[in-house]
Design an enzyme around this catalytic site. Sequence first.
Site, PDB file in Angstrom:
ATOM      1  N   LYS A 194       0.855  -1.190   0.000  1.00 29.52           N
ATOM      2  CA  LYS A 194       0.000   0.000   0.000  1.00 29.52           C
ATOM      3  C   LYS A 194       0.893   1.243   0.000  1.00 29.52           C
ATOM      4  O   LYS A 194       1.542   1.561   0.996  1.00 29.52           O
ATOM      5  CB  LYS A 194      -0.929   0.060   1.221  1.00 29.52           C
ATOM      6  CG  LYS A 194      -2.014   1.117   0.990  1.00 29.52           C
ATOM      7  CD  LYS A 194      -2.536   1.783   2.207  1.00 29.52           C
ATOM      8  CE  LYS A 194      -1.709   2.888   2.766  1.00 29.52           C
ATOM      9  NZ  LYS A 194      -1.664   4.125   1.965  1.00 29.52           N
TER      10      LYS A 194
ATOM     11  N   GLU B 105      10.058   1.271  10.295  1.00 32.04           N
ATOM     12  CA  GLU B 105      11.112   2.287  10.096  1.00 32.04           C
ATOM     13  C   GLU B 105      10.426   3.631  10.274  1.00 32.04           C
ATOM     14  O   GLU B 105       9.600   4.018   9.447  1.00 32.04           O
ATOM     15  CB  GLU B 105      11.690   2.193   8.679  1.00 32.04           C
ATOM     16  CG  GLU B 105      12.367   0.900   8.337  1.00 32.04           C
ATOM     17  CD  GLU B 105      13.720   0.732   9.012  1.00 32.04           C
ATOM     18  OE1 GLU B 105      14.238   1.710   9.587  1.00 32.04           O
ATOM     19  OE2 GLU B 105      14.250  -0.385   8.967  1.00 32.04           O
TER      20      GLU B 105
ATOM     21  N   CYS C   6      13.802  11.032   6.523  1.00 32.24           N
ATOM     22  CA  CYS C   6      13.736  10.594   7.919  1.00 32.24           C
ATOM     23  C   CYS C   6      15.064  10.798   8.622  1.00 32.24           C
ATOM     24  O   CYS C   6      15.120  11.051   9.812  1.00 32.24           O
ATOM     25  CB  CYS C   6      13.333   9.121   7.965  1.00 32.24           C
ATOM     26  SG  CYS C   6      14.391   8.110   6.937  1.00 32.24           S
TER      27      CYS C   6
ATOM     28  N   GLU D 240       9.962  16.216  14.862  1.00 35.83           N
ATOM     29  CA  GLU D 240      10.350  16.044  13.462  1.00 35.83           C
ATOM     30  C   GLU D 240       9.500  16.967  12.603  1.00 35.83           C
ATOM     31  O   GLU D 240       8.278  16.896  12.637  1.00 35.83           O
ATOM     32  CB  GLU D 240      10.104  14.589  13.043  1.00 35.83           C
ATOM     33  CG  GLU D 240      10.551  14.298  11.642  1.00 35.83           C
ATOM     34  CD  GLU D 240      10.269  12.859  11.234  1.00 35.83           C
ATOM     35  OE1 GLU D 240       9.169  12.358  11.518  1.00 35.83           O
ATOM     36  OE2 GLU D 240      11.153  12.249  10.614  1.00 35.83           O
TER      37      GLU D 240
HETATM   38  P1  NAD Z   1       2.551   8.372   7.849  1.00 40.12           P
HETATM   39  O1  NAD Z   1       2.830   7.559   9.058  1.00 40.12           O
HETATM   40  O2  NAD Z   1       1.514   9.420   7.926  1.00 40.12           O
HETATM   41  O3  NAD Z   1       2.109   7.418   6.641  1.00 40.12           O
HETATM   42  C1  NAD Z   1       2.908   6.363   6.214  1.00 40.12           C
HETATM   43  C2  NAD Z   1       2.033   5.325   5.552  1.00 40.12           C
HETATM   44  O4  NAD Z   1       1.149   4.795   6.531  1.00 40.12           O
HETATM   45  C3  NAD Z   1       1.143   5.864   4.438  1.00 40.12           C
HETATM   46  O5  NAD Z   1       1.062   4.905   3.409  1.00 40.12           O
HETATM   47  C4  NAD Z   1      -0.197   6.023   5.123  1.00 40.12           C
HETATM   48  O6  NAD Z   1      -1.295   5.920   4.255  1.00 40.12           O
HETATM   49  C5  NAD Z   1      -0.171   4.844   6.069  1.00 40.12           C
HETATM   50  N1  NAD Z   1      -1.078   4.988   7.213  1.00 40.12           N
HETATM   51  C6  NAD Z   1      -1.496   6.130   7.811  1.00 40.12           C
HETATM   52  N2  NAD Z   1      -2.364   5.830   8.801  1.00 40.12           N
HETATM   53  C7  NAD Z   1      -2.475   4.485   8.842  1.00 40.12           C
HETATM   54  C8  NAD Z   1      -3.230   3.583   9.639  1.00 40.12           C
HETATM   55  N3  NAD Z   1      -4.035   4.019  10.603  1.00 40.12           N
HETATM   56  N4  NAD Z   1      -3.096   2.259   9.399  1.00 40.12           N
HETATM   57  C9  NAD Z   1      -2.266   1.803   8.448  1.00 40.12           C
HETATM   58  N5  NAD Z   1      -1.555   2.611   7.635  1.00 40.12           N
HETATM   59  C10 NAD Z   1      -1.647   3.941   7.831  1.00 40.12           C
HETATM   60  O7  NAD Z   1       3.953   8.974   7.384  1.00 40.12           O
HETATM   61  P2  NAD Z   1       4.253   9.890   6.137  1.00 40.12           P
HETATM   62  O8  NAD Z   1       3.806  11.277   6.456  1.00 40.12           O
HETATM   63  O9  NAD Z   1       3.760   9.268   4.882  1.00 40.12           O
HETATM   64  O10 NAD Z   1       5.855   9.827   6.069  1.00 40.12           O
HETATM   65  C11 NAD Z   1       6.651  10.615   6.842  1.00 40.12           C
HETATM   66  C12 NAD Z   1       7.212   9.819   8.014  1.00 40.12           C
HETATM   67  O11 NAD Z   1       7.907   8.673   7.536  1.00 40.12           O
HETATM   68  C13 NAD Z   1       8.225  10.613   8.788  1.00 40.12           C
HETATM   69  O12 NAD Z   1       7.997  10.449  10.170  1.00 40.12           O
HETATM   70  C14 NAD Z   1       9.545   9.988   8.388  1.00 40.12           C
HETATM   71  O13 NAD Z   1      10.578  10.148   9.321  1.00 40.12           O
HETATM   72  C15 NAD Z   1       9.155   8.570   8.205  1.00 40.12           C
HETATM   73  N6  NAD Z   1      10.155   7.855   7.390  1.00 40.12           N
HETATM   74  C16 NAD Z   1      10.998   6.969   7.993  1.00 40.12           C
HETATM   75  C17 NAD Z   1      11.979   6.309   7.258  1.00 40.12           C
HETATM   76  C18 NAD Z   1      12.929   5.346   7.908  1.00 40.12           C
HETATM   77  O14 NAD Z   1      13.526   4.546   7.193  1.00 40.12           O
HETATM   78  N7  NAD Z   1      13.091   5.346   9.225  1.00 40.12           N
HETATM   79  C19 NAD Z   1      12.076   6.537   5.888  1.00 40.12           C
HETATM   80  C20 NAD Z   1      11.205   7.448   5.299  1.00 40.12           C
HETATM   81  C21 NAD Z   1      10.241   8.093   6.058  1.00 40.12           C
END
Ligand code: NAD
Length: 489
Positions: free
Chosen positions: A179, A255, A290, A389
């Site tokens: 997804k 992650e 991230c 963040e």
């Molecule tokens: P997010 O957590 O809002 O969303 C990530 C994914 O989760 C999306 O596909 C979203 O649709 C899904 N999601 C949201 N709510 C959900 C739920 N209730 N159940 C299941 N899935 C759900 O994050 P974002 O805004 O898309 O990305 C930014 C974040 O990602 C930042 O915190 C960043 O640090 C992190 N990130 C971490 C890494 C790493 O390797 N550590 C890499 C890239 C990004």
Amino acid sequence: MSNSIYDGRAVINGLRVSAQTGLTFDCISPVDGRLLAQVSRGAQADVDAAVAAARTAFEDRRWSGMAPAARKRVMIKFADQLLAHADELALMETLDMGKPIKYSRAVDVNSAANCLRWYGEAVDKIYDEIAPTAATALALITREPMGVVGVIVPWNYPMIMAAWKIAPALAAGNSVVLKPSEKSPLTALRLAELALEAGLPPGVFNVVPGFGPEAGSPLALHMDVDCIAFTGSTRVGKQIHVMAGQSNLKRAWTELGGKSPNIVFADCPDLDKAVAASVGSIFFNQGESCNAPSRLFVEASIREAFLERAVALMPSYAPGNPLDAATVMGAIVDETQLNNVMRYIGLGQSEGASLLAGGQRVMPVAGGCYVQPTLFAGVTADMTIAREEIFGPVLSVLSFTDTADVVKAANQSVYGLQAAVWTRDINKAHGVARALRAGTVHVNQYDEDDITVPFGGYKQSGVGRDKSLHAFDKYTETKTTWIRIDSPV
Ligand code: NAD
């Protein structure tokens, strides 16, 4: 789909399909506000269909039963497909999430392809084990694919984040349901088509676009998904572990976020390089990384010299049209994220930090989402911009005088993804690197990266590691088989 440029339908069992409800959502480009696609709004029924396809593919062994060398060949063809469609994928990624075309072409496509190739190449070179038991038995320790792996990824590096998970999962013989983020779903859908063209059997790699609570949660809660691999925010990551526990105790790997400390000592080997790397790394990908070094600690005696050089570099990161090959700072992914970034900039000012550069929304392309690279000095550890963040082009500069104090301050974070230390003193470099609670520590650079090394965090930056051979641990079960040996001799 009359006005859209791209096909936004899911890929399930090898076919493009609309959501079973018939609902779609608009995929809008942050470059200029244009409509890119009407994307299937996946929900429980679509996830069920994708999981059923993945389960059937796994059980009939059309992929899991292939010799590793045969899977390797398909994975390498899959990687080649990305390279053969590099221009198309780079354009799609840039239009969808706003990053500069030169990076989506040179970094994102190449890195995703390299990841697919690397895990494909690895899979027929890893041997299982025989335990050193007594002679009356033979104990085989073998790795087996888990089954159906659910993958949920964010929008900041859509292809790379997907590749880090699907490459080891598929290479190990699993079936996958991915997804993508609702903010950047397009390249994932195209990857599923390219995988089919490379020879991956239908049903092995399915992509269901949609919103987190509607399409992500059903995947994380699904009773027939064996493993959920998630990249995204810490807030949602915590929910993923709860959902795994509430359902079938599927393996859950996360992650998550970061607020990485970057410590520059007065004895850093080259101040200009330290400034350039510190500034360049936070502003790369519009700060939407991230591992961005967003908390910069500069030793007080070089603070003024450092800030003067940093301010001088700021104009070179002015946002431009992401489709222009010269642009290094593109668009923020959407209005919501742009408003988040502007809220943090407001908090920095109201809590007393000094705004040395940037801070404004700008409009290099009409209708797009752009913000100036922003530099705050005089930041203290209690300020919101030093703790949370931001995920945008905002650098917070703190200063320090004592090594023990700065290490303590650097570790005072719920996150522990990455960190950096700049010094020419080898004892200080190793001592501080050892004391920093982070999954990766950089010394006198912030750029090194390779598929061969693990990536992931301590503390609330997540559970598990992407990349390197360690990633296979996440997508395989370890089985022990005891064989009785009644030796006739
Ligand atoms: P997010 O957590 O809002 O969303 C990530 C994914 O989760 C999306 O596909 C979203 O649709 C899904 N999601 C949201 N709510 C959900 C739920 N209730 N159940 C299941 N899935 C759900 O994050 P974002 O805004 O898309 O990305 C930014 C974040 O990602 C930042 O915190 C960043 O640090 C992190 N990130 C971490 C890494 C790493 O390797 N550590 C890499 C890239 C990004």
